[in-house]
Design a protein around this motif. Sequence first.
Motif, PDB file in Angstrom:
ATOM      1  N   LEU A  76      -6.431  30.104 -39.378  1.00  0.00           N
ATOM      2  CA  LEU A  76      -4.929  30.194 -38.595  1.00  0.00           C
ATOM      3  C   LEU A  76      -4.371  31.471 -39.418  1.00  0.00           C
ATOM      4  O   LEU A  76      -3.999  31.986 -38.433  1.00  0.00           O
ATOM      5  CB  LEU A  76      -3.921  29.052 -39.113  1.00  0.00           C
ATOM      6  CG  LEU A  76      -3.057  29.413 -39.103  1.00  0.00           C
ATOM      7  CD1 LEU A  76      -3.197  29.176 -37.170  1.00  0.00           C
ATOM      8  CD2 LEU A  76      -2.296  27.599 -38.583  1.00  0.00           C
ATOM      9  N   LEU A  77      -4.601  31.939 -40.722  1.00  0.00           N
ATOM     10  CA  LEU A  77      -3.582  33.117 -41.287  1.00  0.00           C
ATOM     11  C   LEU A  77      -4.384  34.108 -40.226  1.00  0.00           C
ATOM     12  O   LEU A  77      -3.219  35.317 -40.092  1.00  0.00           O
ATOM     13  CB  LEU A  77      -3.336  32.983 -42.525  1.00  0.00           C
ATOM     14  CG  LEU A  77      -2.627  31.697 -43.065  1.00  0.00           C
ATOM     15  CD1 LEU A  77      -2.785  31.842 -45.118  1.00  0.00           C
ATOM     16  CD2 LEU A  77      -1.279  32.168 -43.309  1.00  0.00           C
ATOM     17  N   ASP A  78      -5.794  34.247 -40.595  1.00  0.00           N
ATOM     18  CA  ASP A  78      -6.146  35.399 -40.030  1.00  0.00           C
ATOM     19  C   ASP A  78      -5.691  36.194 -38.980  1.00  0.00           C
ATOM     20  O   ASP A  78      -5.354  36.945 -38.366  1.00  0.00           O
ATOM     21  CB  ASP A  78      -7.815  35.585 -40.280  1.00  0.00           C
ATOM     22  CG  ASP A  78      -8.208  35.620 -42.084  1.00  0.00           C
ATOM     23  OD1 ASP A  78      -7.467  35.750 -42.950  1.00  0.00           O
ATOM     24  OD2 ASP A  78      -9.644  34.912 -41.667  1.00  0.00           O
ATOM     25  N   SER A 131     -10.061  18.732 -48.078  1.00  0.00           N
ATOM     26  CA  SER A 131     -10.839  19.459 -48.172  1.00  0.00           C
ATOM     27  C   SER A 131     -11.282  20.529 -48.050  1.00  0.00           C
ATOM     28  O   SER A 131     -10.539  21.407 -47.319  1.00  0.00           O
ATOM     29  CB  SER A 131     -12.212  18.577 -48.262  1.00  0.00           C
ATOM     30  OG  SER A 131     -12.916  18.433 -46.847  1.00  0.00           O
ATOM     31  N   GLN A 132     -12.524  21.287 -48.173  1.00  0.00           N
ATOM     32  CA  GLN A 132     -12.931  22.829 -48.134  1.00  0.00           C
ATOM     33  C   GLN A 132     -12.781  22.885 -46.153  1.00  0.00           C
ATOM     34  O   GLN A 132     -12.091  24.082 -46.271  1.00  0.00           O
ATOM     35  CB  GLN A 132     -14.182  23.299 -48.290  1.00  0.00           C
ATOM     36  CG  GLN A 132     -13.875  23.264 -50.071  1.00  0.00           C
ATOM     37  CD  GLN A 132     -13.358  24.108 -50.596  1.00  0.00           C
ATOM     38  OE1 GLN A 132     -12.690  25.109 -50.040  1.00  0.00           O
ATOM     39  NE2 GLN A 132     -12.375  23.653 -51.906  1.00  0.00           N
ATOM     40  N   GLY A 133     -12.660  21.607 -45.337  1.00  0.00           N
ATOM     41  CA  GLY A 133     -12.954  22.130 -44.088  1.00  0.00           C
ATOM     42  C   GLY A 133     -11.526  22.476 -43.498  1.00  0.00           C
ATOM     43  O   GLY A 133     -10.223  23.329 -43.059  1.00  0.00           O
ATOM     44  N   GLY A 134     -10.167  21.966 -44.310  1.00  0.00           N
ATOM     45  CA  GLY A 134      -8.850  22.354 -44.382  1.00  0.00           C
ATOM     46  C   GLY A 134      -8.643  23.553 -44.431  1.00  0.00           C
ATOM     47  O   GLY A 134      -7.759  24.220 -43.935  1.00  0.00           O
ATOM     48  N   TRP A 177       0.535  20.910 -40.385  1.00  0.00           N
ATOM     49  CA  TRP A 177       0.218  19.857 -41.312  1.00  0.00           C
ATOM     50  C   TRP A 177       0.802  18.607 -39.851  1.00  0.00           C
ATOM     51  O   TRP A 177      -0.641  17.541 -40.422  1.00  0.00           O
ATOM     52  CB  TRP A 177       1.209  19.844 -41.862  1.00  0.00           C
ATOM     53  CG  TRP A 177       1.740  20.942 -43.471  1.00  0.00           C
ATOM     54  CD1 TRP A 177       2.144  21.872 -43.425  1.00  0.00           C
ATOM     55  CD2 TRP A 177       0.187  20.793 -44.353  1.00  0.00           C
ATOM     56  NE1 TRP A 177       1.200  22.687 -44.333  1.00  0.00           N
ATOM     57  CE2 TRP A 177       0.348  21.907 -45.193  1.00  0.00           C
ATOM     58  CE3 TRP A 177      -1.165  20.573 -44.389  1.00  0.00           C
ATOM     59  CZ2 TRP A 177      -0.569  22.183 -45.885  1.00  0.00           C
ATOM     60  CZ3 TRP A 177      -1.713  21.251 -45.195  1.00  0.00           C
ATOM     61  CH2 TRP A 177      -1.230  21.888 -45.461  1.00  0.00           C
ATOM     62  N   GLN A 178       1.355  18.562 -39.015  1.00  0.00           N
ATOM     63  CA  GLN A 178       1.796  17.699 -38.376  1.00  0.00           C
ATOM     64  C   GLN A 178       0.380  17.705 -37.458  1.00  0.00           C
ATOM     65  O   GLN A 178      -0.399  16.300 -37.169  1.00  0.00           O
ATOM     66  CB  GLN A 178       2.951  18.519 -37.748  1.00  0.00           C
ATOM     67  CG  GLN A 178       4.007  17.277 -38.056  1.00  0.00           C
ATOM     68  CD  GLN A 178       3.802  16.590 -38.169  1.00  0.00           C
ATOM     69  OE1 GLN A 178       4.218  16.342 -39.174  1.00  0.00           O
ATOM     70  NE2 GLN A 178       3.916  15.138 -37.257  1.00  0.00           N
ATOM     71  N   GLU A 231      -1.492  31.936 -50.002  1.00  0.00           N
ATOM     72  CA  GLU A 231      -2.429  31.592 -50.136  1.00  0.00           C
ATOM     73  C   GLU A 231      -2.342  29.729 -51.302  1.00  0.00           C
ATOM     74  O   GLU A 231      -2.594  29.423 -51.057  1.00  0.00           O
ATOM     75  CB  GLU A 231      -2.377  32.017 -51.939  1.00  0.00           C
ATOM     76  CG  GLU A 231      -3.179  33.623 -51.584  1.00  0.00           C
ATOM     77  CD  GLU A 231      -2.476  34.783 -53.084  1.00  0.00           C
ATOM     78  OE1 GLU A 231      -3.618  35.419 -53.300  1.00  0.00           O
ATOM     79  OE2 GLU A 231      -1.403  34.783 -53.891  1.00  0.00           O
ATOM     80  N   TYR A 232      -1.084  29.799 -51.646  1.00  0.00           N
ATOM     81  CA  TYR A 232      -0.352  28.828 -51.624  1.00  0.00           C
ATOM     82  C   TYR A 232      -0.711  26.807 -50.365  1.00  0.00           C
ATOM     83  O   TYR A 232      -0.955  26.278 -50.452  1.00  0.00           O
ATOM     84  CB  TYR A 232       1.491  28.214 -52.141  1.00  0.00           C
ATOM     85  CG  TYR A 232       1.736  26.975 -52.059  1.00  0.00           C
ATOM     86  CD1 TYR A 232       1.239  26.368 -53.991  1.00  0.00           C
ATOM     87  CD2 TYR A 232       2.356  25.835 -51.636  1.00  0.00           C
ATOM     88  CE1 TYR A 232       1.650  25.101 -53.501  1.00  0.00           C
ATOM     89  CE2 TYR A 232       2.580  24.936 -51.973  1.00  0.00           C
ATOM     90  CZ  TYR A 232       2.239  23.667 -52.450  1.00  0.00           C
ATOM     91  OH  TYR A 232       2.797  23.267 -53.712  1.00  0.00           O
ATOM     92  N   PHE A 233      -0.203  27.758 -49.244  1.00  0.00           N
ATOM     93  CA  PHE A 233      -0.892  27.482 -47.389  1.00  0.00           C
ATOM     94  C   PHE A 233      -2.165  26.232 -47.365  1.00  0.00           C
ATOM     95  O   PHE A 233      -2.958  25.606 -47.116  1.00  0.00           O
ATOM     96  CB  PHE A 233      -0.317  27.991 -46.925  1.00  0.00           C
ATOM     97  CG  PHE A 233      -0.302  26.858 -45.545  1.00  0.00           C
ATOM     98  CD1 PHE A 233      -0.595  25.779 -44.932  1.00  0.00           C
ATOM     99  CD2 PHE A 233      -1.936  27.829 -44.371  1.00  0.00           C
ATOM    100  CE1 PHE A 233      -0.806  25.880 -43.714  1.00  0.00           C
ATOM    101  CE2 PHE A 233      -1.777  27.574 -42.931  1.00  0.00           C
ATOM    102  CZ  PHE A 233      -1.810  26.191 -42.757  1.00  0.00           C
ATOM    103  N   ILE A 234      -3.198  27.778 -48.319  1.00  0.00           N
ATOM    104  CA  ILE A 234      -4.821  27.894 -48.074  1.00  0.00           C
ATOM    105  C   ILE A 234      -5.097  26.505 -49.506  1.00  0.00           C
ATOM    106  O   ILE A 234      -6.026  25.492 -49.443  1.00  0.00           O
ATOM    107  CB  ILE A 234      -5.367  28.920 -48.466  1.00  0.00           C
ATOM    108  CG1 ILE A 234      -5.269  29.210 -47.219  1.00  0.00           C
ATOM    109  CG2 ILE A 234      -6.714  28.300 -48.469  1.00  0.00           C
ATOM    110  CD1 ILE A 234      -5.637  30.802 -47.460  1.00  0.00           C
ATOM    111  N   MET A 235      -4.488  26.939 -50.442  1.00  0.00           N
ATOM    112  CA  MET A 235      -4.647  25.353 -50.892  1.00  0.00           C
ATOM    113  C   MET A 235      -4.284  24.063 -51.370  1.00  0.00           C
ATOM    114  O   MET A 235      -4.957  23.125 -51.772  1.00  0.00           O
ATOM    115  CB  MET A 235      -3.941  26.761 -52.884  1.00  0.00           C
ATOM    116  CG  MET A 235      -4.647  27.695 -53.690  1.00  0.00           C
ATOM    117  SD  MET A 235      -6.287  27.364 -53.702  1.00  0.00           S
ATOM    118  CE  MET A 235      -6.389  27.162 -55.580  1.00  0.00           C
ATOM    119  N   ASP A 236      -3.041  24.049 -50.209  1.00  0.00           N
ATOM    120  CA  ASP A 236      -2.500  23.098 -50.616  1.00  0.00           C
ATOM    121  C   ASP A 236      -3.087  21.813 -49.124  1.00  0.00           C
ATOM    122  O   ASP A 236      -3.722  20.904 -49.325  1.00  0.00           O
ATOM    123  CB  ASP A 236      -1.333  23.364 -50.377  1.00  0.00           C
ATOM    124  CG  ASP A 236       0.160  21.869 -50.722  1.00  0.00           C
ATOM    125  OD1 ASP A 236      -0.879  20.698 -51.280  1.00  0.00           O
ATOM    126  OD2 ASP A 236       0.363  21.611 -49.877  1.00  0.00           O
TER     127      ASP A 236
END
Length: 132
Positions: free
Chosen positions: A88-90, A78-81, A118-119, A67-72
């Motif tokens: 990716l998680l799914d 933005s919402q696209g990220g 991130w990279q 969840e932290y990864f998605i929020m970050d």
Amino acid sequence: MGFGEKIKALREKKGLTQRELAQLIGTSSKTVSNYESKDLRPRKMEVYEKMAEVFQVNVNYLLTQEEYFIMDSARQFSQGGARDARDLLDSMTGLFAGGELPEEDKDALFQAIQEAYWQSKIENKKYGNRKK
């Protein structure tokens, strides 16, 4: 213990009603009810931070690493990220379905995938703005 159970237990321990908690975190009592009964989660990190402050707990207690990864991702791209991070998680879920990796190996793999994500986002941002 799921998110909804955590929120309800913390709220009751503080002696707060759903309405009182909603006022403290800047949302509606219906939203708090949905957090508790439907295990829905806030969309913004600010709400998690307000809850952590109200309950006097670390925000990490309320968030999973995923969840932290998605929020970050949402905060930075933005919402696209956030959508990309969620996708990716799914897609990673299938890797762990057999339960063959020890938990520490899953964490290491998740960290490596996050770093690669991130990279790639940074590289795409850097080269995506060039004029052709």
